[in-house]
Motif scaffolding. Structure first.
Motif, mmCIF file in Angstrom:
data_model
loop_
_atom_site.group_PDB
_atom_site.id
_atom_site.type_symbol
_atom_site.label_atom_id
_atom_site.label_comp_id
_atom_site.label_asym_id
_atom_site.label_seq_id
_atom_site.Cartn_x
_atom_site.Cartn_y
_atom_site.Cartn_z
ATOM 1 N N PRO A 35 0.771 -1.352 -0.226
ATOM 2 C CA PRO A 35 -0.101 -0.231 -0.161
ATOM 3 C C PRO A 35 0.945 1.324 0.084
ATOM 4 N N GLN B 190 1.104 3.864 1.697
ATOM 5 C CA GLN B 190 1.924 4.182 3.232
ATOM 6 C C GLN B 190 3.098 3.599 3.496
ATOM 7 N N VAL B 191 3.553 2.531 2.783
ATOM 8 C CA VAL B 191 4.855 1.978 2.951
ATOM 9 C C VAL B 191 5.797 2.634 2.529
ATOM 10 N N THR B 192 5.669 3.376 1.511
ATOM 11 C CA THR B 192 6.895 4.361 1.082
ATOM 12 C C THR B 192 6.389 5.694 1.131
ATOM 13 N N MET B 193 5.510 6.152 1.904
ATOM 14 C CA MET B 193 4.973 7.393 2.188
ATOM 15 C C MET B 193 6.123 8.255 2.456
ATOM 16 N N VAL B 194 6.629 8.081 3.890
ATOM 17 C CA VAL B 194 7.482 9.185 4.514
ATOM 18 C C VAL B 194 8.869 9.064 3.629
#
Lengths: 287, 787, 285
Positions: free
Chosen positions: C131, C133-137
């Protein structure tokens, strides 16, 4: 086909560079955030973040809900789409209209559809009218655990078509002669399904399972639209946790949670891959 | 090891995109603050009306109690003051102007300064003359007068310019005629252009200085006006796209002949729609001040816009001077700025101000005196748009000083993760710390290090007008000590003050919803502060105590307290109810800090349980230094200077040993004037011929005395009472560290929920259980997620 | 045999019913978009009433046909149109960029043999499963470093390399017989010409499917803009603001929704056959 890597470069490089910058490096770089404390010295803390996040109640709640929702959504989607595809396969000539309409929601922006969706599930809305017409009590669909139902239905509504089409094409690619032969041999319908249909649709089925899970993991979009950042507990997903931690500027916990989840996803799909291989081998061997 | 990793990552990215280097910056040669009028009391004695270029120098016209005219021979010169006592006198009888003759001297008052402009090397005033009688006024005449500076005297003299046709400029509201002032005046050829803010909105007038004819342009709403190329005007319009933090500024060229407009350019991501533009015809460049810097835009091309220098004010006007200097001025300040970017110094101190703190902007002038080599650039963000923590994660030192609210999530995150620079190395800051109230000092230190400097303080709880209370026969002992007692007591209040004609329980505009939402907000916040103080974070808001209190706030006898039904905004007919004004005994906006209001209102110091200390929170606005700043030392020095620029109420709240009351500066002169008037009437009284006249004068005198009392009563910036009351509260005050539950909900993207629970129409039907459970659920979730 | 015929008709009827239910949200949204704003507001105000005595007056079509909502969003008030334009820009830019990048990448992954090819493909599949969010930051920090945060590029660029479409095209291209390309190289065509002249035309159905699916995704972007454009609400696509429209009813939310659904609908109708055949040809091998 082409064996010289040199020739592949122009095709490979732009895409690869982008994948590297926007997916690869962030993915690997993210690990760094998950093992440091995010304080100014940014010291290495090993698995401390992992332990802390794993123990966090809200993370647990989010993970539990995400897995539960996925385990409700994905199998439901799988079964429903298989049944529909099988039905459709049998009455092929009249399936076109249905096939077009069932695939359409996949392209529809759920944000726009939710407006009417939520009206339907309102306490005084048509769904409850049907409920009372069927002699049941009204249900408060939009709070608490009941809220999962409209969300799951929305998920099914949106993704059903895609999976049906995949199954259908797999079914259609099975030569009719195989069934005729089996019928001549006296094999029952069930027997035919198990020994002819299943093995031949396994690659497609596997794809459907994966797609179902991937979309189920991404159900957050709808949840967020309905429940906001802090929805009722039964709907609080892992993505809520990650997004909220992001909002709280705690990047360590976001990435840590993300990697725990990634790990779970990888393990899950790894197992799926293995089981697919095994299934294929067993079926092939059984012939 | 970790650092190298980050480095490598950054290097790869740098190589990929080949990011350009950063430009150096700073305090250029010749920069100067010519005038800066300031006060920490919030009252200005004088203001700058106009500034004009005069050869290589300047003329500044100021208006305070008296008029002041100052000339600066050049930009480095000291000011030469002109005597303006004969401002309106002339020896010759003016032609076609109204003038009063006394002993051969003609007094041309035209006292309403409508506007100033410069024309053919002279400085002119557009003055209007009116008569005032019995609450009505008539504008009789208007004229152009020229400023004459001769023999050390400044006068406004009559001119050869024609009488202006001012009929279009007179505003009439029934009996009252007045003229709106001419702003942003600009002369092109023989035409004076000015923007005028009237009851019809902002418009542009053009007055022909040869004929006196006046023309008005029919324009759609706009923001600012300035001169443009080839006799045209440039006007700006800003648009704030829905929900956007930034405005789009569109510049139009107005053809002054035809009145047609043409869009020339668009500036995106503008912070402030009141961007003041100036056009320099010599270089065909637009100049403006944005985000603390002076910008030049050649040929109306935003791509070519370049920052030239720092500039502490956005400016009302700008003058182009020889050798590439500009003078920027507003009603308080006149500064000179070098426009050669290559002469900018190398040390730039960048401040991001999210606290709207005057202390930060006032300190610029002190800093310039102490460290002239440092250029200070202050950027204001009223709602925080910059992601501070992201900047920290990227080890970004662009911003040196952040101004934040102490209870904001951003400050909390920086604090919890140690991203705050230790300021203990600065001796002045340490000396200031000694003077700070212990409860605040404690909040500003972390592990024995000073990590923030206070700029402002605020806080509220229920307040009571003790004067009225005592007048009603109340005593201090009768006042409630706990919230439960508060509600018991509140039931007895209406009866108690029934005999006080001039008082009522709450402000007239308070309705039931205001009352309940404010009290709920207050009580949930104070409860949270209390629990935090106890170090208990496993509590629920829906507990027996809080539920009882919220229920009581909802069940109280509103009619007895004079709290009316909410007026529905949508209701077009009943939207307006007028009340006679009575002074309230109680307010839900009682201040816990020292300020003007705390003269009148003392706080009710309420505890939650009997025997407990009352909960009285104070919220702080603080400045901190970015740990990645390359100018940390200069930044600390800057912060050390803020202490003396605090607004007086803040200074009295934050620092110890402030015991002298402070009166507004205008009081002395006003008292003198009042005393003179009273003396005069006393003289009349002696001469009075009959009883009727006598009693009339006596009545007038009595009225004057009352006025004087009233004036004295409100003449305090900081009163003795305010100081004493604050001292009484001191043992219970504490700095609030977390956002209030209501604020927390609105930050957590649940703003419509806040509306529903606290303020909106729907909140009328929200039960205490619902309210507290909602807060519990959301805040519990937030708390359980951790930080 | 008669029995079987009946069963098939029953099945058809059921499928028809299901199809109608599936289409109903779109249909009703369109019908409601022709209500007057006052009617919509009144209807939306009856939401959330928990009394068992009250029903919402929810009918299939409006009381009276009115173009008021459309007049509002298309002529009087530019807000919706503004965000709609944003959406169009995002979708178009993403689609265009993907056309340039993804087919060639898929081609390289399917028709070139080099070391690490399978590993690379495996990685792409893995990325596809994760998803957002996993690479979001890390993504936010990278974009910030590149100065792209709070610009439209932050939304567009990462999408250009979306692994899912690489996967989709690669799966299709793998099934193309090598003989096709061999024949071409006999005629002296290098990989570039073969790619443009042979592979792309042959891949038309899957390209159409991928384009339509990608459009659907970029037309419904939510997380990316909310994360990457926090301080630029004016850059948001329409998908992110329906919430606000409907929560406190504006009266024109259905016209807004209708307007938003329309391009997706048109694209679907136009590419329907491609999408169907494109999806049909995909399987996991």
């Amino acid at each position: 086909m082409y064996k010289k890597l040199r020739l592949a470069f122009p095709f490979l490089l732009p895409g690869l560079a982008g994948l590297l910058i926007f997916y690869g490096i962030p993915f690997v770089g993210g690990i760094w955030y998950s093992v440091t404390d995010g304080r100014i010295e940014n010291s290495f803390v090993g698995i401390e973040n992992y332990v802390a996040v794993w123990k966090n109640q809200m993370f647990q709640l989010g993970l539990k809900n995400t897995l539960e929702l996925s385990l409700i959504c994905a199998p439901l989607l799988f079964l429903l789409s298989f049944v529909l595809a099988a039905g459709l396969h049998r009455i092929r000539p009249a399936g076109a209209f249905f096939r077009s309409s069932v695939l359409m929601p996949y392209l529809m922006p759920s944000s726009a559809i939710l407006v009417i969706w939520l009206l339907w599930f309102d306490f005084g809305g048509p769904v409850n009218r049907i409920m009372t017409a069927l002699g049941m009590d009204r249900v408060d669909w939009l709070t608490g655990a009941e809220l999962r139902i409209p969300v799951v239905l929305m998920f099914l509504w949106k993704n059903l078509g895609f999976c049906v089409v995949i199954f259908l094409s797999a079914l259609q690619s099975i030569p009719e002669s195989l069934y005729e032969y089996a019928t001549l041999e006296g094999a029952s319908f069930t027997k035919q399904t198990v020994s002819i249909t299943l093995p031949l649709v396994i690659p497609s089925a596997f794809l459907v399972v994966i797609l179902a899970f991937v979309s189920a993991f991404r159900i957050f979009k709808e949840v967020y639209f309905i429940g906001g950042a802090y929805p009722d507990e039964p709907l609080y997903t892992l993505q809520n946790y990650m997004n909220n931690m992001y909002g709280k500027l705690n990047y360590q916990n976001v990435t840590t949670a993300a990697y725990i989840f990634a790990l779970i996803v990888f393990v899950l799909f790894g197992l799926l891959f293995l089981s697919q291989r095994q299934a294929m081998r067993r079926l092939n061997g059984g012939d | 090891m970790k650092k190298t990793n980050t480095r490598i990552l950054l290097w790869i990215l740098t190589l990929i995109l080949a990011v350009a280097g950063t430009a150096p910056a700073f305090a250029s040669a010749g920069d100067r603050t010519i005038i800066h009028l300031s006060t920490n009391d919030g009252y200005m004695e004088s203001s700058i009306n106009a500034v004009f270029r005069d050869g290589d120098g300047l003329v500044v016209i100021q208006q305070g109690f008296d008029r002041e005219v100052t000339r600066y021979a050049d930009l480095k010169a000291e000011g030469e003051q002109f005597d303006a006592s004969e401002w309106t006198m002339t020896n010759e009888k003016p032609e076609n102007l109204d003038a009063e003759e006394i002993d051969g001297i003609y007094y041309v008052s035209y006292g309403n300064e409508v506007g100033w402009f410069s024309y053919n090397g002279g400085i002119y005033m557009f003055g209007a003359e009116g008569t005032y009688e019995n609450d009505s006024s008539v504008i009789k005449d208007a004229a152009f007068l020229r400023l004459e500076m001769k023999d050390g005297k400044a006068k406004c003299v009559t001119t050869d310019l024609p009488h202006p046709d001012f009929s279009e400029m007179v505003e009439d509201s029934g009996d009252y005629q007045y003229m709106n002032s001419l702003n942003e005046t600009y002369v092109s050829g023989d035409t004076l252009y000015a923007s005028v803010y009237s009851s019809n909105g902002l418009g542009i007038f053009a007055i022909d200085l040869k004929t006196g004819n006046c023309r008005q342009y029919e324009l759609k709403e706009f923001d600012e006006m300035c001169g443009g190329p080839e006799g045209s005007l440039i006007i700006s319009r800003s648009e704030w796209p829905d929900n956007s933090d930034y405005a789009i500024l569109r510049l139009f060229r107005l053809d002054t002949e035809s009145g047609d407009e043409e869009l020339i350019t668009e500036l995106k991501e503008v912070n402030d729609s009141q961007l003041n533009l100036s056009y320099d015809p010599e270089t065909d460049c637009l100049y403006y001040v944005m985000d603390g810097e002076l910008w030049r835009m050649p040929g109306a091309d935003p791509e070519k816009a370049e920052a030239l220098n720092d500039c502490p004010i956005t400016g009302q006007g700008m003058l182009f001077m020889p050798d590439g200097f500009v003078v920027v001025w507003d009603s308080e300040t006149v500064v000179v700025r070098n426009t050669d970017p290559s002469q900018r110094g190398t040390t730039m101190l960048r401040v991001l101000d999210n606290g709207y703190s005057s202390a930060i902007s006032e300190t610029v002038y002190d800093m310039n005196n102490v460290r002239g080599d440092i250029s200070v650039i202050i950027k204001r963000e009223y709602t925080l748009k910059s992601d501070i923590l992201q900047a920290m994660m990227n080890r970004d030192g662009t911003v040196d000083i952040y101004v934040l609210d102490y209870d904001s999530n951003e400050f909390r995150a920086l604090y919890n993760r140690g991203y705050l620079t230790d300021l203990s190395g600065n001796a002045q800051i340490m000396a200031n710390m000694e003077q700070i109230q212990p409860y605040i000092r404690e909040a500003l230190t972390q592990d024995g290090k000073v990590i923030a400097v206070p700029l402002a303080a605020d806080g509220r709880t229920v307040g009571i007008n003790m004067e009225k209370w005592k007048k009603a026969g109340g005593t201090e002992e009768e006042l409630p000590k706990t919230w439960d007692q508060f509600f018991d007591w509140l039931e007895t209040v209406p009866e108690k003050i029934a005999n006080l004609e001039e008082a009522q329980v709450f402000e007239t505009w308070m309705d039931r919803r205001d009352f309940r939402s404010n009290l709920n907000d207050l009580m949930t916040n104070l409860y949270q502060v209390r629990m935090e103080l106890k170090g208990d974070d496993s509590y629920a808001f829906n507990n027996e105590l809080l539920n009882r209190l919220v229920t009581r706030a909802a069940k109280i006898d509103y009619d007895a307290l004079g709290l009316h039904e909410p007026i529905d905004d949508d209701d077009e007919e009943g939207g307006y109810i007028s009340y006679e004004y009575k002074e309230p005994l109680l307010t839900v906006y009682g201040s816990t800090t020292v300020n003007q209001d705390s003269t009148q209102y003392e706080t009710l110091n309420l505890a939650f349980e009997e025997g407990e200390d009352p909960v009285l929170p104070v919220t702080l606005t603080v400045a901190v230094v970015n740990p990645f700043s390359e100018n940390a030392e200069a930044a600390a020095e800057y912060l050390s200077l803020t202490a003396k620029n605090l607004r007086t109420p803040n200074a009295y709240t934050i620092f110890t040993g402030k015991t002298e009351p402070v009166q507004y500066a205008y009081v002395d002169s006003q008292l003198k004037q009042m005393a003179e008037t009273i003396e005069m009437y006393k003289g009349f009284l002696e001469k009075a011929e009959n009883g009727e006249e006598k009693s009339n004068i006596e009545e007038t005198l009595h009225m004057f005395e009352q006025d004087r009392e009233e004036m004295l009563k409100y003449s305090w910036v900081i009163s003795k009472e305010a100081i004493e009351n604050y001292a009484k509260r001191l043992p219970f005050l504490m700095v609030q560290r977390m956002l209030s539950p209501r604020m927390m909900l609105s930050v957590g993207d649940e703003s419509d929920l806040v509306y529903k629970m606290f303020y909106g129409e729907e909140s009328d039907n929200v039960t205490p259980d619902e309210l507290l459970n909602t807060i519990d659920k959301k805040i519990q979730m937030m708390r359980m997620e951790g930080n | 045999m008669k029995n079987k015929g009946f069963r098939i008709w029953l099945a058809r009827a059921l499928l028809l019913l299901l199809a109608v239910i599936i289409l109903l949200p779109m249909v009703q949204t369109f019908l409601y978009s022709f209500s007057s704003m006052a009617e919509i507001k009144a209807l939306m105000d009856t939401r959330g009433n928990k009394s068992t005595d009250v029903w919402m007056d929810l009918r299939l079509s409006p009381h009276m046909i009115s173009l008021e909502q459309y007049e509002r969003i298309l002529i009087k008030d530019e807000t919706i149109l503004h965000f709609f334009t944003n959406s169009v820009i995002y979708a178009a830019a993403i689609l265009l960029g993907q056309t340039l990048i993804i087919p060639s990448l898929a081609f390289a992954l399917s028709k070139f043999r080099f070391r690490g090819r399978e590993a690379l493909f495996f990685l792409i599949v893995m990325l596809m499963l994760l998803p957002f969010q996993v690479t979001m930051v890390p993504n936010v920090l990278t974009l910030r470093f590149l100065g792209l945060l709070n610009t439209p590029w932050a939304v567009i660029l990462p999408m250009l390399f979306a692994p899912f479409y690489v996967f989709l095209l690669r799966q299709y291209m793998v099934t193309l017989p090598d003989e096709l390309l061999e024949a071409a190289s006999m005629d002296g065509a290098g990989p570039y010409r073969s790619f443009l002249r042979i592979v792309l035309p042959v891949c038309r159905p899957v390209l159409g499917a991928a384009a339509a699916l990608s459009f659907a995704e970029s037309w419904n972007l939510v997380e990316q803009p909310l994360t990457y454009l926090t301080s630029r609400m004016d850059l948001m696509p329409l998908s992110t603001i329906f919430n606000q429209l409907a929560k406190e009813s504006t009266g024109y939310e259905f016209a807004g929704a209708g307007l938003y659904i329309l391009p997706a609908l048109l694209i679907y109708l136009f590419f329907q056959e491609d999408i169907l055949s494109g999806i049909q040809l995909t399987e996991m091998k």
